[in-house]
Design a protein around this motif. Structure first.
Motif, PDB file in Angstrom:
ATOM      1  N   PRO B 288       9.549  -1.329  -2.062  1.00 17.60           N
ATOM      2  CA  PRO B 288       8.382  -1.133  -1.189  1.00 17.60           C
ATOM      3  C   PRO B 288       8.469  -1.867   0.151  1.00 17.60           C
ATOM      4  N   ASN B 291       9.709   0.113   2.810  1.00 16.80           N
ATOM      5  CA  ASN B 291       8.958   1.348   3.046  1.00 16.80           C
ATOM      6  C   ASN B 291       7.519   1.007   3.423  1.00 16.80           C
ATOM      7  N   TYR B 293       5.703  -1.314   2.542  1.00 11.67           N
ATOM      8  CA  TYR B 293       4.921  -1.779   1.379  1.00 11.67           C
ATOM      9  C   TYR B 293       4.102  -0.659   0.728  1.00 11.67           C
ATOM     10  N   GLN B 294       4.567   0.571   0.891  1.00 12.65           N
ATOM     11  CA  GLN B 294       3.936   1.684   0.183  1.00 12.65           C
ATOM     12  C   GLN B 294       4.477   1.745  -1.238  1.00 12.65           C
ATOM     13  N   GLY B 295       3.672   2.344  -2.143  1.00 11.36           N
ATOM     14  CA  GLY B 295       4.111   2.512  -3.533  1.00 11.36           C
ATOM     15  C   GLY B 295       4.126   1.186  -4.259  1.00 11.36           C
ATOM     16  N   GLY B 296       4.813   1.152  -5.383  1.00 12.54           N
ATOM     17  CA  GLY B 296       4.935  -0.097  -6.132  1.00 12.54           C
ATOM     18  C   GLY B 296       3.664  -0.484  -6.857  1.00 12.54           C
ATOM     19  N   LYS B 341      -1.654  -2.117  -0.587  1.00 17.78           N
ATOM     20  CA  LYS B 341      -0.217  -2.286  -0.370  1.00 17.78           C
ATOM     21  C   LYS B 341       0.441  -2.915  -1.584  1.00 17.78           C
ATOM     22  N   ASP B 342       1.734  -2.727  -1.714  1.00 19.25           N
ATOM     23  CA  ASP B 342       2.483  -3.370  -2.787  1.00 19.25           C
ATOM     24  C   ASP B 342       2.316  -4.881  -2.710  1.00 19.25           C
TER      25      ASP B 342
END
Lengths: 356, 356, 356, 356
Positions: B288, B291, B293-296, B341-342
């Motif tokens: 993340p 990216n 801090y997207q996803g995760g 955010k992740d």
């Protein structure tokens, strides 16, 4: 090479029998086309490091930071040297004495600098480094132009940079090369060196450090070796206390400590402290926690390194909330009877109530 | 099995074409000598888990925790089901809908309990578990004697224990089995289940969980699965923030982030966060931090788990200074725009100044 | 009313001589046109509060939260009552017994509720309040319509709100009214009550509480009394530890503690802890720090209140980094032998090394 | 006295009309049997302090720490002085210029020292003090025997002690005398001075400081003035953040902020921050929180003072867990856009979410 086969540290006197020493020295000497090395600071770590240089054939000229004990040795002379058993009180002492036989004893860091252009220092704290390099009988007082000065002490990066500037003024190169790995790694030439040095000097630095360690990492310009060291130790302190908190909480919630460690180590909570240095007695064999927190890396030393990290964080305005709290907790421990115990005794400090 | 091939969650409506669904359902049915399973909670995680049970031939009867959306579906009836494209808004939706085809839709947890004696629940928080089990139309209202109730939610261990007691009163067995591994692990049947159950029940629990995960660990009596989960996540939070602090400090001291990560990972500072989920953008690919801090694993979810850890620590009088401070820092982050955010965005929060 | 002039708490038995009791009771009775009050919870605080109500002429019907000790008293009967010296072990006991003479002993909270419509409860923690109000023989089981129920316990604000809802269902009014001020303030009717109640009830609440305290503050709706109490105690804990840290640091830097306290108290660092409850022995007379941290407000009780504050902070997503760390430090102290000492012993905990 | 009626600081140029200055100077001169005072450092605080000395009839010789701006002034000469409006950009400038008229401008601290034996310094940080006293054109380079050197800067106590040692070597007495109270107190001669000095010097120190403040407290030997100052500010930071946390938590629990402040202030949670400098907008009039956190004592300056406290705590091995965490939180704030806001903006930082 003289018959003063002696090394001293901290009011203790190290020596060894001439005959045994000379035998040992002789067996090593075949390799000694290697360069003469100056070594200042022969404590728990430095003693082993110096021995590994000798094993690789480097003649040594040595000095330790405790002038009084040095003087004592000089006065006692040959008598002392011929009867090491009278003064030797530890196994370590005998090991060191037997190996360092063959080293030349200098009366000051300045004398070391006058006799070789390759010097290694291994000292307890910033103030000692300042004294050994810039004190009234310090290395920089008689350093030879073109000398390479390697400091393996763990100190404030800004002091390393200051020493590098002073060295440049007199035509020498100073690099910082603190180590990770404890006394056993020092003994077995298994240390990791984190080196801050100019690019053009690193090759020569690595050549000599390879004889005392298995990893020599170039971290960047002067000071970055210290930076890497204190960063590692700050994260180590955080994850150790975190592991101690977590293991204690899990056990209070009914989990078996070995099982909890296993679960953490197969999950995202795993860290060096949970895997190979678990702080709970009985989870792993051969670690300090299973030996009443004897040996290992003392809480007082960790507190010192965390102080360096905090100084660096303040100087660079870097927020380190967990690093800072870890520093405070280790300071509380140091003040509460844990100073000499391994730093994994954080577990004992947190669960403490069972002892009362 | 009805043609109501529908699953709903959180005011979103999931459905799929009858024809496609029935085909798919048919292709699975050959294996369905397996037991019928009740599944309550079909969110990001539960949807995938239920699908993996169906893939292994288990007929399902399902319910989701959002009654309103369930009602909406029931009212819309066949029209809805024949036109899933009109309501499907995400890829996940289509995936779920296509796979869950064949599941029977229940109108309440109580109805699920009346039709099978093996039920799995996957819910957001303690309150939902209380509602689904002991609410007015809850599972325990019509549970069959000898039923096995497996809760994979991450909740307060004391709530798990309370549910187990209530279940025992009505002749059923409740076990806690929270998971580690995120949405991808749920999709790929790669979850780790941490199970708190009576010894004699674990075999049957493992048999069914093996179809949704790759590790099923027996942690001890009821509640210890939750204990293991919140212990892991507390240590994860601590080491993640610690890694973020350390990387930020090192970079400010002049170290290259990739080099610093390499040094930590060969030293005693290494942890899962430094090795496989480094929070500094650009150090690792496919995480993340690289990216934006997207996803995760979202900061708000981590904050919730740390709240559970703090409740457990308070209940057991276990000191957790770093776990507690990590909770506060993630709460500050949740309040400051990082909720979605992740959790590795702790690095961004600490260095923040570069954004202003 | 019987001659069983007895009140019990926590396995201790309180009683008094019939003759003395009846005399004393008689001398009070002239004022008892006042309303009959139910009082549940006669511990260190509640005993004194009940006494002050009697002094003001209120007949009492009482119950304590430890059923076993109540049963023991009932079985021993008159013998016990005629020989209080045999069982009395503390001065407090005698004081209470002599004063509470005249109170009617109830066999349960439910019995209390059946005999009066004005009840005060003073209990250790949330669970006790739940039991006393909603347990199988609890107050709400036989509460009279229109009753006023005043809970002076320090508990979770959400439990207060839950009790208020349950009370409303049966036609009664529940208000929270936790106190500040310790045992001495309870004895001298000098308590401060922080009241969470509907506006229309506050007048009646204040009328009765005025007899036990000197300040009765209306904080808002139900639960806000608790909120005010735990807010005050959280800030108190923070400023006490802060004062202890500061005094210790200053002394290590060479400052005289009395002088340092004087400087702080004329500057912006001043707080209640530095001014009237200084944690350094010898700075002030008549405070626990000058009496080996005996008396005062125990560390374990402060730890409990900080746990309530953390629960409230988690429920409302309020960041409280210093409150949270203070909670952890008091927990560490509770685990390390400070549980029974005054909370100002934080100073001793921090400087601890001098004891080793 | 020259006609160079000018004082400069930080690239700003201060000056005033000759005629007005000379008039003012004249009106003061009647009192100037008083001793000539050297003053180095004429910033926000120092400018006002110097003015108050002149008001009391002391002739001044001044220098500021920014040599470039001093040079600029000297080059511009009379033109500048006759036209202050052209260069004056702030009200402060005019105030200072009009009052400092009559001061002699020195070209270096060394020149100041050569012309008077009573010198006051008011500088931003330790490094400036080192430069002004021991730099190449520093005070100690030409200090007169028997001189009294009073440093009102807030710096590391160990630097104060180092300066005192250096001063003793050349026959002068150095004392530390940091202040509390802000710009307004400096203007109105209402400062508190915390003095670390030898006993025999304190009388003379007090005599001169009385002209700039209302309290002059003798704290002990050199360095204790700094110790008292950083102790006060550490406790202030802790209680301010604690107040901010508490007010925010109480408000989230439904309490009115003014009412909560009132309750705290009549209870044990009260502190200077809750009583006279409440961080919640609208609770008090005339404080920075009610003026968008403008004015007051900036977060960056508080962060600096907390750094000094942490250095002192590390040097003396004093545990300061809350002081240390407060330092980290103010550092986070400094990094997040709060550097220039009053330090009571901790409240805004904690509740932050409302801004997003």
């Amino acid at each position: 090479m003289s018959s003063l086969n002696i090394v001293a540290r901290n009011s203790k006197v190290f020596a060894a029998q001439i005959c045994r020493n000379q035998q040992f020295g002789a067996s090593n000497r075949h390799a000694s086309s290697s360069a003469k090395v100056g070594f200042v600071g022969l404590g728990n770590m430095g003693g082993h490091m110096a021995r590994n240089l000798m094993k690789n054939g480097h003649p040594l000229i040595v000095f330790d930071t405790v002038p009084d004990s040095m003087q004592a040795i000089k006065k006692e002379g040959a008598t002392l040297a011929s009867s090491p058993q009278e003064v030797a009180s530890t196994v370590l002492l005998e090991q060191l004495a037997s190996v360092l036989t063959g080293a030349t004893l200098a009366s000051s860091p300045q004398e070391v600098a006058s006799q070789t252009n390759l010097i290694i220092t291994m000292l307890p704290a910033s103030q000692h480094v300042l004294d050994v390099y810039t004190g009234s009988s310090g290395i920089l007082g008689s350093v030879q132009k073109g000398s390479l000065l390697i400091d393996s002490s763990t100190i404030d990066p800004s002091v390393s940079q200051q020493m590098a500037e002073e060295s440049t003024k007199v035509g020498a190169t100073f690099v910082d090369a603190p180590v990770s790995g404890g006394v056993n790694a020092a003994r077995d030439a298994g240390l990791t060196f984190m080196v801050g040095s100019p690019d053009q000097s690193f090759g020569k630095v690595k050549e000599i450090l390879d004889k005392m360690g298995k990893n020599v990492v170039h971290c960047g310009s002067v000071g970055t070796g210290q930076a890497a060291k204190i960063c590692n130790n700050m994260l180590l302190a955080i994850s150790m206390i975190g592991t101690a908190e977590t293991m204690n909480l899990g056990m209070k919630l009914g989990l078996d400590p070995k099982l909890l460690a296993k679960i953490l180590n197969m999950s995202s909570g795993r860290c060096w402290s949970s895997e190979v240095y678990n702080p709970v007695p009985g989870v792993l064999d051969g670690v300090p926690s299973s030996n009443d927190y004897q040996g290992g890396f003392g809480t007082a030393l960790m507190t010192k390194d965390l102080g360096l990290a905090q100084n660096a964080a303040t100087a660079t305005q870097s927020p380190t909330p967990l690093g800072s709290l870890s520093h405070q907790l280790y300071r509380l421990m140091t003040n509460s009877g844990y100073a000499g115990k391994d730093f994994s005794s954080a577990f004992q400090f947190l669960k403490q109530q069972d002892k009362k």
